[in-house]
Design an enzyme around this catalytic site. Structure first.
Site, PDB file in Angstrom:
ATOM      1  N   ASP A  44     -11.579  99.360   4.200  1.00  0.00           N
ATOM      2  CA  ASP A  44     -12.239  98.901   2.984  1.00  0.00           C
ATOM      3  C   ASP A  44     -11.856  97.456   2.668  1.00  0.00           C
ATOM      4  O   ASP A  44     -12.675  96.683   2.181  1.00  0.00           O
ATOM      5  CB  ASP A  44     -11.886  99.796   1.803  1.00  0.00           C
ATOM      6  CG  ASP A  44     -12.530  99.299   0.519  1.00  0.00           C
ATOM      7  OD1 ASP A  44     -13.774  99.325   0.439  1.00  0.00           O
ATOM      8  OD2 ASP A  44     -11.805  98.849  -0.386  1.00  0.00           O
ATOM      9  N   LYS A  52     -10.150 103.763  -2.390  1.00  0.00           N
ATOM     10  CA  LYS A  52      -8.884 103.222  -2.889  1.00  0.00           C
ATOM     11  C   LYS A  52      -8.226 104.184  -3.865  1.00  0.00           C
ATOM     12  O   LYS A  52      -7.012 104.395  -3.844  1.00  0.00           O
ATOM     13  CB  LYS A  52      -9.119 101.865  -3.556  1.00  0.00           C
ATOM     14  CG  LYS A  52      -9.478 100.753  -2.586  1.00  0.00           C
ATOM     15  CD  LYS A  52      -9.430  99.395  -3.240  1.00  0.00           C
ATOM     16  CE  LYS A  52     -10.593  99.121  -4.174  1.00  0.00           C
ATOM     17  NZ  LYS A  52     -11.844  98.845  -3.470  1.00  0.00           N
TER      18      LYS A  52
END
Length: 432
Positions: free
Chosen positions: A163, A189
């Site tokens: 990411d 996250k």
């Protein structure tokens, strides 16, 4: 060996990828086996064709699988909370919410990101502080949440590295504002960092990625579903981003405003959002309180200065100096003056954000350096009455030329009327 071109073509043509294919694509990119240009093409295909619910879930899981995940709550024996915003102009809410929640005795652990386009990143704001470390190891992150009660860090090599790479790539390829990509980025996250409960601030309006409440609701519901699948408790606040939040736009300027908020001296809109988000997080924690009691506790943390003390402990723990005096200051400050009397009918968040970006407060390329000192302070906002020649905003710039350009841009972001505009609520909806 995966053939990325085939997967890009299938998504371009509206086909669906399997979880294994998405995993191979994302993990191959994380291992640098697939180049930037192919993932950029994939992101553009997703931008136009979208992802199904199953693909979004698979993408999220693939990004988590690219690194280590932390069972933070289980490790600490506490219910850990987190807060995240989908990105806005002047949004420094997390910088105040974290210390308030920690001051109330609830552990707060957050993975954050850098600026995307005209919106500012929490890490960029924190890096205004000399010496502040945004990258901690997994063990350092856990230990800091245990000992200090608060840590905000970037995606390291251990936590969601795919990411981190994709986040920067989307920023420079005009593929930021896609529901599935935003949802997968945020939730990967949140899940990897190990928080048990999360408040998500989904921005709506001119300065947000979601321009309408309907689109923001779709994003919120997508993230709620991803959270439920991962066993997390999620609350989504839909909040107004038609104008900048608070007054300050720009990294060090926003940090100063967050500190002022912790002293009880913040702008009314920012203070309201900080208290609401804090109250919701405290209600999700293991304190056993409801939202009303959470709000009372959050207010007391500000009044009694325990939130400010928590902020100072946190900054020192990550190597920074919490004193405002050490924050960088721009050498040039120019004023934006009202051309006529009346009311501020509109203050365009995107226009102000772009003016700050061009001053150097944001980045146009993923590795570009930013100037932490520059930005804009909007002294008058929607609904305020102004007189001709009254100061609307201050431009903090690195040079006279860039200051003059920004003054023109910021003035163009203001619209005036003879009558005050209709009031608009800051918090538009709450989804859980």
């Amino acid at each position: 060996m995966i053939r990325a071109t085939e997967l890009i073509q299938r998504k371009r043509d509206g086909g669906e990828l399997t979880p294994d294919e998405l995993s191979e694509l994302v993990l191959g990119y994380a291992r640098e086996e697939i180049p930037d240009y192919q993932l950029a093409a994939f992101c553009m295909a997703v931008y136009f064709r979208g992802l199904t619910s199953a693909e979004t879930h698979a993408l999220t899981n693939a990004m988590i699988a690219s690194g280590d995940a932390i069972a933070l709550g289980a490790t600490l024996g506490r219910r850990v909370v987190d807060k995240h915003s989908t990105g806005g102009v002047g949004d420094k809410t997390s910088l105040a919410v974290g210390p308030i929640v920690a001051a109330c005795g609830v552990p707060f652990g957050k993975l954050s990101g850098r600026g995307l386009g005209h919106t500012g990143g929490t890490l960029d704001k924190l890096e205004s502080i000399p010496g502040f470390r945004v990258e901690l190891s997994r063990d350092e992150f856990i230990e800091q949440v245990r000992e200090v009660g608060l840590a905000i860090v970037g995606q390291t090599a251990d936590l969601v590295p795919a990411d981190k790479k994709l986040y920067a790539l989307r920023d420079v390829t005009a593929t930021v504002d896609n529901v599935s990509l935003i949802a997968a980025s945020i939730m990967s996250k949140k899940i990897a960092a190990g928080a048990d409960a999360v408040v998500l601030d989904v921005k709506v309006g001119d300065g947000a990625f979601m321009k309408t409440a309907a689109d923001a609701t779709i994003l919120a519901e997508t993230m709620l579903e991803l959270g439920r699948r991962a066993g997390r408790e999620i609350v989504c606040l839909l909040t107004d981003m038609d104008q900048p939040l608070g007054a300050a736009v720009g990294n060090a300027l926003e940090l100063r405003e967050a500190i002022a908020t912790l002293r009880g001296e913040g702008p009314p809109d920012l203070t309201e959002l900080v208290l609401e988000a804090s109250a919701r997080l405290l209600a999700l924690s293991d304190l056993g309180v409801d939202v009303a009691e959470g709000r009372r506790l959050a207010g007391a943390a500000i009044t009694e200065r325990s939130a400010l003390a928590a902020y100072e402990r946190w900054i020192r723990a990550q190597g920074g100096d919490p004193a405002e005096a050490v924050l960088p200051q721009a050498p040039v400050v120019a004023q934006v003056e009202a051309p006529r009397p009346g009311y501020v009918a509109h203050l365009g968040a995107t226009a102000v954000g772009l003016a700050a970006l061009r001053l150097g407060a944001g980045r146009r390329a993923k590795d570009e350096a930013i100037d932490h000192a520059v930005g804009i302070v909007c002294r008058r906002k929607r609904g305020d009455r102004v007189g001709a020649g009254e100061v609307l905003a201050d431009v903090h710039a690195g040079a006279e030329g860039s200051a003059a350009n920004a003054v023109r841009e910021v003035l163009a972001a203001y619209e005036f009327a003879d009558e005050p505009p209709p009031e608009r609520a800051l918090i538009l909806d709450v989804l859980a």
